[in-house]
Design an enzyme around this catalytic site. Structure first.
Site, short mmCIF file in Angstrom:
data_model
loop_
_atom_site.label_atom_id
_atom_site.label_comp_id
_atom_site.label_asym_id
_atom_site.label_seq_id
_atom_site.Cartn_x
_atom_site.Cartn_y
_atom_site.Cartn_z
CG HIS A 137 2.00 -64.03 15.50
ND1 HIS A 137 2.07 -64.77 14.73
CD2 HIS A 137 0.49 -63.64 15.68
CE1 HIS A 137 0.86 -65.36 14.49
NE2 HIS A 137 0.04 -64.73 14.97
CG ASP B 103 8.70 -67.41 13.70
OD1 ASP B 103 8.07 -66.38 13.77
OD2 ASP B 103 8.42 -68.20 12.86
CG ASP C 53 7.91 -66.16 10.28
OD1 ASP C 53 7.60 -65.46 11.03
OD2 ASP C 53 7.41 -67.06 10.24
NE ARG C 54 3.18 -63.40 11.44
CZ ARG C 54 2.00 -63.37 11.81
NH1 ARG C 54 1.43 -62.07 11.88
NH2 ARG C 54 1.22 -64.38 11.70
CE LYS D 39 5.08 -65.14 8.13
NZ LYS D 39 4.42 -66.63 8.38
C1 VG1 Z 1 -1.61 -66.15 10.41
C2 VG1 Z 1 -1.23 -65.53 8.99
C3 VG1 Z 1 -0.85 -65.94 7.95
C4 VG1 Z 1 0.59 -66.61 8.45
C5 VG1 Z 1 0.39 -67.51 9.61
C6 VG1 Z 1 1.87 -67.93 9.90
O1 VG1 Z 1 -2.28 -67.38 9.85
O2 VG1 Z 1 -2.67 -64.93 9.04
O3 VG1 Z 1 -0.64 -65.24 6.99
O4 VG1 Z 1 1.04 -67.43 7.27
O5 VG1 Z 1 -0.33 -66.59 10.63
O6 VG1 Z 1 2.34 -67.03 10.42
P1 VG1 Z 1 -3.84 -67.42 10.67
O7 VG1 Z 1 -4.56 -68.73 10.05
O8 VG1 Z 1 -3.87 -67.11 11.94
O9 VG1 Z 1 -4.40 -66.28 9.91
V1 VG1 Z 1 3.61 -66.93 11.75
O10 VG1 Z 1 4.68 -65.50 11.66
O11 VG1 Z 1 2.46 -67.20 12.84
O12 VG1 Z 1 4.33 -68.35 11.50
CO CO Z 2 6.32 -65.70 12.85
#
Ligand code: VG1
Ligand code: CO
Length: 542
Positions: free
Chosen positions: A113, A278, A280-281, A375
């Protein structure tokens, strides 16, 4: 054809919550990407002659690193590389391709993101043979290797043509350029009742999906418009752009504001959704109602058996610790297991592999299931559509009925982005130091029941992960959680997660920030957020 290049270590290649993420100019330093990729290969054993999957979200620098990764895979002895056409594979599609073709593992190029472009973010992540992100013992080994690396191996050959599907030879290794969408679309068709969704859409149920100029564009076009017959134009911003059109490809109420406004309008479609860089969200918005990711997880789990792929029921549900307890109530009612893991999808892998959990979710707009080991944004959208097609009710009616049955977990996350790292670490350290004395403390009407620093004991491999977030639990079940992001690329991001359980259906109509106001104030008092970070308000509220 293969050369060995002398290099020196970089000291900052520690993978975070989801791989190594840095600004593009950092990745463009001499040998930076090469060092990390060689460190991945050096941490693995037994891949000679095996298959490696490579793909990315199409962001700036994607193609360059894909060429490097292919040439290094050849020089290191892989037998075959599967790469998405144009270097594109969404994260869940990459996970599926690894599993379907029984690859040894995969390299996923994405910063999810985070914004893209010449001065924005890039990332590299390694996924293991189950299709999921490498567990901590692997990422620790990769990091250790980055600190001692002296050479890397690369094939000295011309670039691969990424735009023509089919096989090519690269220094004795086969590179197969595959259609990035078809395997994934087929998987979705095997899980969901496409005829029912198609009929529902044909009956006038209107949807809108914002691909945010990111990787899900081609997937959503093919699945929602071509296969399911959603009206042409239902998928917005469907061309993946290297800079995502200058936006953050983050499907939340700040960065997908236009979609939110549209869904709150009088003439709103029935269902709105978006995905991230990417793929997954997911963001789910019904006509007139935003569904929090924590609620979405609970509602999907409660209704999953309406989809053919889950008709036999769920083995269990897993959620990350900061995710609300809404899913716990569903698991309790269904009489199935509920698992609480640290933040990051890599912690779900063992539970899914062991058959303990079927559906997993994170409050950060991530939901998925045992169909892959990541995800999956479009999967969540399709499960919602399948449920809506069967129940033939509106999103708001489904949500209300859910809250009446299970109670409502009011939930919000407040992010303070790019704060000074020392200040953020100081805040966490101070809280940690107070944990033992917090129980019993009163803040207005709130009384602290317990306080701890979350540790996870993996029930499958018994590994332990400490310091996964500070939890302050109040009498009555409300809570506040503090943790620092592991995906940011500048300064620190403090995340404050706030939750209150409300069983009384007469109180399910309160504005979320109002319902949580006393807890928000308590969080500020306990952590001294304003004094320590100098911020009066969060950067992003979701
Ligand atoms: C964030 C989210 C976490 C997620 C991660 C990767 O991590 O809080 O829930 O799994 O991003 O998602 P952090 O450490 O910044 O809180 V993605 O869609 O960025 O691969
Ligand atoms: Co993502």
């Amino acid at each position: 054809m293969t050369k060995t290049v002398t290099t020196t270590p970089y000291t900052d290649q520690k993978p975070g919550t989801s791989g190594l993420r840095k600004k593009v100019p950092v990745f463009q330093q001499q040998n930076y990407a090469e060092n990390f990729i060689q460190s991945i290969f050096d941490s693995l054993e037994g891949f000679a002659g095996k298959t490696l999957v490579i793909g990315g979200d199409g962001r700036f620098y994607n193609r360059e690193v894909i060429q490097i990764a292919i040439k290094m895979a050849a020089a290191n002895g892989f037998g075959r590389v599967l790469v998405g056409r144009g270097g594109i594979l969404s994260t869940p599609a990459a996970s599926h391709v690894i599993r379907k073709y029984e690859a040894f593992g995969g390299i996923v190029l994405s910063a999810s993101h985070n914004p893209g472009g010449p001065t924005e973010d890039f990332g590299i992540k390694y996924n293991i043979g189950n299709g999921g992100p490498a567990p901590e013992k692997v990422t620790d080994a990769i990091y250790a290797r980055t600190k001692t690396i002296e050479t890397y191996k690369i094939a000295d050959v011309a670039d691969v043509n990424l735009d023509a599907e089919g096989e090519q030879d690269v220094a004795g290794m086969t590179v197969q350029v595959i259609n990035p969408v078809s395997d994934y679309a087929e998987l979705m068709e095997s899980l969901f009742d496409f005829p029912a969704i198609r009929a529902h859409l044909a009956s006038g149920f209107r949807i809108v999906f914002d691909a945010m100029s990111a990787v899900t564009g081609p997937y959503a076009k093919e699945i929602l418009e071509n296969r399911l017959g959603a009206a042409k134009g239902s998928v917005l911003n469907f061309v993946p752009l290297p800079d995502f059109g200058g936006h953050h490809p983050d499907p939340n109420l700040v960065h997908a504001r236009a979609l939110y406004e549209e869904m709150m309008g009088d003439d709103a479609p029935d269902f709105g959704a978006a995905s991230d860089g990417d793929g997954d969200r997911n963001l789910i918005i019904g006509k007139g109602i935003f569904v929090t990711p924590s609620d979405s997880l609970a509602m999907l789990a409660a209704n999953a058996t309406l989809a053919p792929g889950y008709a036999k029921g769920l083995a269990g549900i897993a959620r990350s610790m900061p995710t609300s307890g809404a899913a716990d109530r569903v698991a309790e009612k269904l009489g199935i297991g509920i698992y609480e893991t640290p933040t990051g999808w890599k912690f779900f892998g063992n539970l899914l592999d062991a058959g303990l959990a079927t559906i997993c979710g994170e409050e950060s707009a991530g939901t998925g299931s045992s169909h892959v080991r990541e995800k999956d944004g479009l999967w969540a959208v399709l499960l919602w559509l399948n449920i809506l097609a069967v129940r033939k009710e509106s999103v708001v009616d489904i949500a209300r009925e859910h809250w009446t049955t299970y109670g409502r977990n009011y939930y919000s996350r407040h992010d303070y982005e790019e704060v000074d790292s020392a200040a953020a670490n100081g805040l966490m350290e101070t809280l940690r130091g107070q944990l033992a004395t917090l129980p019993g403390r009163k803040l207005g009407d709130l009384v602290i029941e317990t306080a701890d620093d979350f540790s996870y004991h993996d029930p499958v491999d018994q590994s332990v992960s400490n310091h996964q977030g500070i939890r302050i639990l109040f009498e009555g079940g409300s809570r506040v959680v503090f943790r620092l992001s592991g995906t940011g690329t500048s300064g620190a991001t403090l995340r404050v997660y706030i939750e209150r359980f409300e069983p009384d259906a007469a109180k399910h109509d309160i504005d979320t920030q109002v319902a949580l106001a006393d807890l928000i104030e308590a969080a500020n008092t306990l952590a001294g957020i304003k004094e320590r970070t100098g911020r009066a308000e969060p950067t992003v509220i979701t």
